[in-house]
Design a protein around this motif. Sequence first.
Motif, short mmCIF file in Angstrom:
data_model
loop_
_atom_site.label_atom_id
_atom_site.label_comp_id
_atom_site.label_asym_id
_atom_site.label_seq_id
_atom_site.Cartn_x
_atom_site.Cartn_y
_atom_site.Cartn_z
N ALA A 139 4.12 -3.41 3.27
CA ALA A 139 4.41 -3.88 1.90
C ALA A 139 4.27 -5.39 1.79
CB ALA A 139 5.81 -3.44 1.49
N SER A 140 4.57 -6.09 2.87
CA SER A 140 4.49 -7.56 2.81
C SER A 140 3.04 -8.02 2.64
CB SER A 140 5.13 -8.19 4.05
OG SER A 140 4.29 -8.02 5.16
N TYR A 141 2.12 -7.16 3.05
CA TYR A 141 0.69 -7.47 2.83
C TYR A 141 0.13 -6.73 1.61
CZ TYR A 141 0.90 -9.59 7.44
OH TYR A 141 1.25 -10.39 8.51
N HIS A 142 1.06 -6.22 0.80
CA HIS A 142 0.71 -5.48 -0.43
C HIS A 142 -0.18 -4.27 -0.13
CE1 HIS A 142 2.66 -8.83 -2.28
NE2 HIS A 142 1.82 -9.66 -1.66
N ASP A 144 -0.78 -0.07 0.86
CA ASP A 144 -0.40 1.17 0.20
C ASP A 144 0.71 1.87 1.00
OD1 ASP A 144 -0.27 3.60 -1.04
OD2 ASP A 144 -2.32 4.23 -0.56
N GLU A 158 8.14 -3.58 -3.97
CA GLU A 158 7.13 -4.59 -4.37
C GLU A 158 7.79 -5.83 -4.97
OE1 GLU A 158 4.49 -2.22 -6.75
OE2 GLU A 158 3.30 -1.63 -4.99
N MET A 162 7.53 -9.79 -3.74
CA MET A 162 7.12 -10.93 -4.59
C MET A 162 8.10 -12.07 -4.39
SD MET A 162 4.68 -9.70 -6.76
CE MET A 162 4.68 -9.35 -8.48
#
Length: 165
Positions: A139-142, A144, A158, A162
């Motif tokens: 998630a830290s690298y956005h 899936d 998410e 941010m």
Amino acid sequence: MNAKIKKAIYPGSFDPITFGHLDIIQRSTQLFDEIIVGVLNNQAKHPLFSVQERVDMISELVAGIPGVRVLSFEGLLVDFARQMDATIIIRGLRAVTDFEYEIQIAQTNHVEYEALETVFLTTSLRYSYLSSTIVREIASYHGDITSFVPREIIPLIEQKMMKTA
Ligand code: ADP
């Protein structure tokens, strides 16, 4: 089996909760009458989600599963177990790497509270690679994370990413 109610605690950080954790909760309800998901309030771990956020998230996700309660605790698990009048601890085992640490904790807890038994459930194969750490990392690298956590909590993860970016 005797008629006594089998109350079990499933403790963890759940930062965030994953399909692996939910699978263990679901399966535990087949074995015990009441499951208390114990969310550890451990500030030293610098969690992504506050303990209240984790309790709220998990409560919503397990709302449809009868016999499951979600509570936070801090300090020793044995004290929480005594307080809850529970004599069973549930832990999930993913791989041999989990085993060494888990057996040490289970044995220590048993020495501190003799009535307390730890029950290990082996992970469903499809979740054996899954951990909250991996979810946070991706998630830290956005990336899936739809295969790892329920859809409802993805926006919350998410949002956190941010803020911490
Ligand atoms: P802790 O910091 O106490 O290890 P976790 O939230 O990481 O807390 O894990 C809580 C429990 O859930 C542990 O027993 C762990 O082994 C288990 N668990 C974690 N991920 C999975 C998974 N993918 N499948 C089954 N059990 C899991």
